[in-house]
Each structure stands twice: as C-alpha cells, then as structure tokens.
Design a protein around this motif. Structure first.
Motif, PDB file in Angstrom:
ATOM      1  N   PRO A 181      71.548 -35.250  42.180  1.00 27.11           N
ATOM      2  CA  PRO A 181      70.660 -36.338  41.738  1.00 27.11           C
ATOM      3  C   PRO A 181      69.393 -36.493  42.579  1.00 27.11           C
ATOM      4  O   PRO A 181      68.389 -36.998  42.080  1.00 27.11           O
ATOM      5  CB  PRO A 181      71.542 -37.588  41.851  1.00 27.11           C
ATOM      6  CG  PRO A 181      72.606 -37.230  42.828  1.00 27.11           C
ATOM      7  CD  PRO A 181      72.831 -35.752  42.716  1.00 27.11           C
ATOM      8  N   PHE A 240      63.551 -36.703  43.224  1.00 24.96           N
ATOM      9  CA  PHE A 240      64.461 -37.591  42.482  1.00 24.96           C
ATOM     10  C   PHE A 240      64.209 -37.413  40.988  1.00 24.96           C
ATOM     11  O   PHE A 240      63.209 -36.837  40.578  1.00 24.96           O
ATOM     12  CB  PHE A 240      64.191 -39.069  42.844  1.00 24.96           C
ATOM     13  CG  PHE A 240      64.123 -39.317  44.323  1.00 24.96           C
ATOM     14  CD1 PHE A 240      65.273 -39.608  45.051  1.00 24.96           C
ATOM     15  CD2 PHE A 240      62.912 -39.219  45.008  1.00 24.96           C
ATOM     16  CE1 PHE A 240      65.213 -39.813  46.426  1.00 24.96           C
ATOM     17  CE2 PHE A 240      62.843 -39.419  46.380  1.00 24.96           C
ATOM     18  CZ  PHE A 240      63.999 -39.721  47.093  1.00 24.96           C
ATOM     19  N   ARG A 241      65.138 -37.981  40.181  1.00 26.91           N
ATOM     20  CA  ARG A 241      64.854 -38.177  38.761  1.00 26.91           C
ATOM     21  C   ARG A 241      64.033 -39.465  38.665  1.00 26.91           C
ATOM     22  O   ARG A 241      64.304 -40.439  39.393  1.00 26.91           O
ATOM     23  CB  ARG A 241      66.150 -38.324  37.966  1.00 26.91           C
ATOM     24  CG  ARG A 241      67.023 -37.088  38.003  1.00 26.91           C
ATOM     25  CD  ARG A 241      66.492 -36.017  37.070  1.00 26.91           C
ATOM     26  NE  ARG A 241      67.273 -34.788  37.212  1.00 26.91           N
ATOM     27  CZ  ARG A 241      67.028 -33.688  36.518  1.00 26.91           C
ATOM     28  NH1 ARG A 241      66.024 -33.656  35.657  1.00 26.91           N
ATOM     29  NH2 ARG A 241      67.756 -32.616  36.678  1.00 26.91           N
ATOM     30  N   ILE A 299      72.625 -43.686  45.337  1.00 29.38           N
ATOM     31  CA  ILE A 299      72.344 -42.315  44.886  1.00 29.38           C
ATOM     32  C   ILE A 299      72.632 -41.355  46.035  1.00 29.38           C
ATOM     33  O   ILE A 299      72.170 -41.570  47.166  1.00 29.38           O
ATOM     34  CB  ILE A 299      70.867 -42.187  44.449  1.00 29.38           C
ATOM     35  CG1 ILE A 299      70.589 -43.120  43.268  1.00 29.38           C
ATOM     36  CG2 ILE A 299      70.506 -40.748  44.117  1.00 29.38           C
ATOM     37  CD1 ILE A 299      69.112 -43.306  42.951  1.00 29.38           C
ATOM     38  N   ASP A 322      65.979 -42.661  38.203  1.00 31.30           N
ATOM     39  CA  ASP A 322      66.787 -43.018  39.381  1.00 31.30           C
ATOM     40  C   ASP A 322      65.958 -43.730  40.439  1.00 31.30           C
ATOM     41  O   ASP A 322      66.356 -44.767  40.965  1.00 31.30           O
ATOM     42  CB  ASP A 322      67.379 -41.749  40.015  1.00 31.30           C
ATOM     43  CG  ASP A 322      68.651 -41.291  39.304  1.00 31.30           C
ATOM     44  OD1 ASP A 322      69.266 -42.113  38.609  1.00 31.30           O
ATOM     45  OD2 ASP A 322      69.005 -40.102  39.472  1.00 31.30           O
ATOM     46  N   ALA A 353      66.833 -44.706  47.847  1.00 31.49           N
ATOM     47  CA  ALA A 353      67.799 -44.103  46.922  1.00 31.49           C
ATOM     48  C   ALA A 353      69.224 -44.326  47.408  1.00 31.49           C
ATOM     49  O   ALA A 353      70.106 -44.707  46.626  1.00 31.49           O
ATOM     50  CB  ALA A 353      67.505 -42.608  46.783  1.00 31.49           C
ATOM     51  N   ARG A 359      64.784 -47.185  39.376  1.00 29.77           N
ATOM     52  CA  ARG A 359      65.890 -48.150  39.445  1.00 29.77           C
ATOM     53  C   ARG A 359      66.173 -48.509  40.902  1.00 29.77           C
ATOM     54  O   ARG A 359      66.387 -49.678  41.242  1.00 29.77           O
ATOM     55  CB  ARG A 359      67.144 -47.525  38.794  1.00 29.77           C
ATOM     56  CG  ARG A 359      68.380 -48.393  38.814  1.00 29.77           C
ATOM     57  CD  ARG A 359      69.504 -47.748  37.982  1.00 29.77           C
ATOM     58  NE  ARG A 359      69.805 -46.365  38.391  1.00 29.77           N
ATOM     59  CZ  ARG A 359      70.649 -46.046  39.364  1.00 29.77           C
ATOM     60  NH1 ARG A 359      71.283 -46.986  40.032  1.00 29.77           N
ATOM     61  NH2 ARG A 359      70.868 -44.783  39.673  1.00 29.77           N
TER      62      ARG A 359
END
Ligand code: MG
Length: 379
Positions: free
Chosen positions: A120, A158-159, A188, A162, A183, A165
């Motif tokens: 992730p 990162f995505r 994450i 993600d 993160a 958020r």
C-alpha cells in the motif's frame, strides 16, 4: 501504473541562507532537478508546492511543466494543498518528494512504483549506521540502540485515496515530519525501500558542496589515449614543399591531391586515431574535388575540433619527418609554432623532429618523404 508527483518546495531557507529551491546546483535551479526526474519517469501530473510569493516566478519558469500551488503554514498543510490540486483516479499512485533532495533518479522512482504493485505504501530510507546519542546540551545522557532504525528520505509513495484519507485523519494541530508518519497513523503499512546517499537533503550551505561533489563524481573520468599516424608522398618537380604547415624552398615538391604535407597528414591521422574517429581519408576523401590542392591546415584543425567536440583535449603531439633533403632543422621552430597555432595548444606541447634513413630505402633514394606522428589526448 499511472502516477503523479507532489514536490514540496515551500521552505524559507533560513538555514541555507536563501530559498534552496531557487539556488543553483550543478548550474541548474534546485527545483529543476526534481521536475526533470519526474518528467523522465512519466508522471501524469507534477504539482509543486511553493511559498505564495514565489508562484508567479515559478510559473514563468516552469509553468508549462508543472502546476504550482501555494504552501501552507506548515509542511502538512503544504502537502494537503498539493493533494487538493491533483486530479486523477483515486487508485493512482502519488509520489511526494522534497525539492531539497534534488539528485532524484529514474531508478528511485521506479523502485517505489514497483513496490506499490503489491504494497500500500513505500518510502526510500537508509539504515542508521552511526551510533546514536541523546544529549542534554552537549552532554550524552543516553545511547539509544540503532537496531532497526532507518533515516527516511523522499520520495514517499502512496495510493492517492490512501494518503488523502490519512491526512483527513491527521490532527491539524500536529506537524508530521514526513508523509510516512501520517500514513502509519492512519493504519497504513509503509514498506522501507533502500534509499541512496545521493538523496541527501540540502539543509545547510555546505550540503551544496557535498551534492556538487556527487554530481562531479557521476561524470566519467577522462582517460589518456594515444594515437599514431604515418604518411608518405612521392617527390616530383617543383620549387617548394609544404611540411608541418610551413612552405620551404626546395628543388622538388611532394606530389599529392592536397598540398601533400605528409607531416600534417600523419599528425591528423594520429589525432583521429587517438579518438577512434577513423582516418583522414574518411573525413577528406581524395576522390572529392573540393580537397584538390587544399591546405592541410584544414584537415588538422578539423581533427582537433572533433576531439574537442567529443569533450577531449590534446596533451601533446610529436612528428618525425623522414627525408635526406630538405634539411628540416632550420625550419623546425617555425613548424612547431605553426602546428601549435593550428591545434590551438601551447608550443611546449608540440615537437617536430627529423631523421634520415642513411640513404637506404625510398626516403634514402629520395623517391619520397615519409612522416610519422604520435599524440596523446585526454578523452
Ligand atoms: Mg598524405
């Protein structure tokens, strides 16, 4: 994988004596390095966060290559502003990078994107190798173990959904030192990818000298190379002869397509040979009418220019003329000066010598004159 880049260039530069993003490194503004690296890697969008007052300067310099947004009061707000400016699929990757780590390379970006295929989040980091000390003023009060400790670098990958958020969950009254903290706070898992000393952060002015040294060490070392050349021309009827760029009165002349200056021809071949650039016939074919009667100065100058165009420099040249007549010695200094002038090098790098073959062979029987030359170049 589609990816975007956010470059954080919002620093006030209080520790380096100026805004680092606009200072020059290796002849280019610091910010330019990171933008170019993300362009090379194929970033879909590049968003650069700069201080509000720098936006017009940034847009006039790089407006066609990146989108500029104003920074916030702290790093977290700056990154939030950058994330807000990004368009793209929530599942796209985003690499968040400090402009103050300018020696970013394609392989750093690719290593992170490869990790994101299965993980992730991923950041570049280096294991801590120095012993760690906690100080009270300058007195050591603790030596924490360095096991499993890493120094985080950037980019951090990162995505998009993600990290958005994660920032939504990060308390606004707290300042993270990097995105991996944000993160991790959101649960994450962040993977450590081996970083690079070249991603050292520009903080103090002395860091510029360090990165300059790294840039210079990337340049290939020049090597000494040698070349040799040989030429001979037949004697014919005439009143003068050209040798090493000097016209000498003589009761014969050398026969050839050009001015038949065997000394300069041998030297031209030596220079071309040192640079592995073929021979004089490749560059000036004797079948080409434009070289009929041409001054051999042109050939020699062309070879010297080619070496310089390839980044080389001439170290020294040494020509030997082989003939019974004319006597060369009275003209040697004039020849050296002429060759030095054509090559645009110092006189003490040019040697012209002469010898006979004791009346043996074609030069001894005065059927022709021969010349040989060697040179050294740095390339
Ligand atoms: Mg010739």
């Amino acid at each position: 994988m589609t990816f975007h880049a956010i470059i954080v260039a919002g620093g006030s530069g209080s520790r380096s004596g100026g805004k680092k993003q606009w200072m020059l490194l290796g002849g280019r503004p610091v910010l330019d390095w990171s933008i170019a690296a993300f362009e090379e890697a194929g970033a879909a969008q590049i968003v650069v966060v700069v201080p509000d007052e720098d936006i017009s300067q940034a847009e006039s310099a790089y407006g066609d290559r990146a989108t500029f947004v104003a920074g916030g009061t702290d790093r977290a707000q700056s990154v939030r502003n950058g994330l807000s400016a990004l368009r793209g699929d929530p599942n796209d990757a985003v690499l968040i990078h400090d402009a103050a780590r300018p020696l970013l390379k394609l392989h750093h970006i690719n290593a992170l994107l490869a990790e994101l295929e299965t993980k992730p989040a991923a950041i570049l980091a280096l294991p801590v190798t120095d012993s760690l000390k906690r100080g009270d003023q300058n007195r050591i009060v603790e030596s924490p173990p360095r096991d499993n400790l890493w120094r985080a670098q950037t980019p951090q990958a990162f995505r998009l959904h993600d990290i958005r958020r994660a920032y939504d969950r990060w308390p606004t009254n707290d300042t993270p030192t990097d995105e991996a903290m944000v993160a991790a706070h959101a649960g994450i898992n962040v993977t450590l990818v081996e970083g690079d000393i070249r991603l050292h952060k520009l903080t103090y002015l002395s860091d510029f000298a360090f990165l300059d040294a790294l840039i210079n060490s990337d340049k290939p070392m020049k090597q000494m190379r040698i070349g040799q050349g040989f030429d001979a021309h037949r004697w014919g009827d005439g009143q003068s002869v050209w040798l090493c760029g000097v016209e000498i009165p003589h009761n014969k002349t050398l026969i050839g397509h050009s001015d038949a200056d065997a000394g300069l021809h041998a030297l031209t071949d030596a220079l071309l040979g040192a640079a592995s650039l073929g021979d004089i016939g490749d560059h000036f074919p004797p079948t080409d009418p434009q070289w009929k009667g041409a001054s051999s100065d042109l050939f020699l100058q062309h070879a010297a220019n080619l070496i310089r165009q390839h980044g080389g420099e001439i170290v020294n040249v040494d020509v030997t003329l082989i003939c019974e007549n004319p006597k060369i010695k009275p003209h040697r200094e004039a020849m050296r000066q002429r060759v030095a002038a054509i090559l645009a090098i110092d006189l003490d790098r040019v040697s012209v010598k002469a010898t006979t073959t004791e009346k043996m062979g074609f030069t001894g029987r005065e059927e022709g004159l021969a010349a040989q030359a060697v040179c050294a170049i740095m390339l």
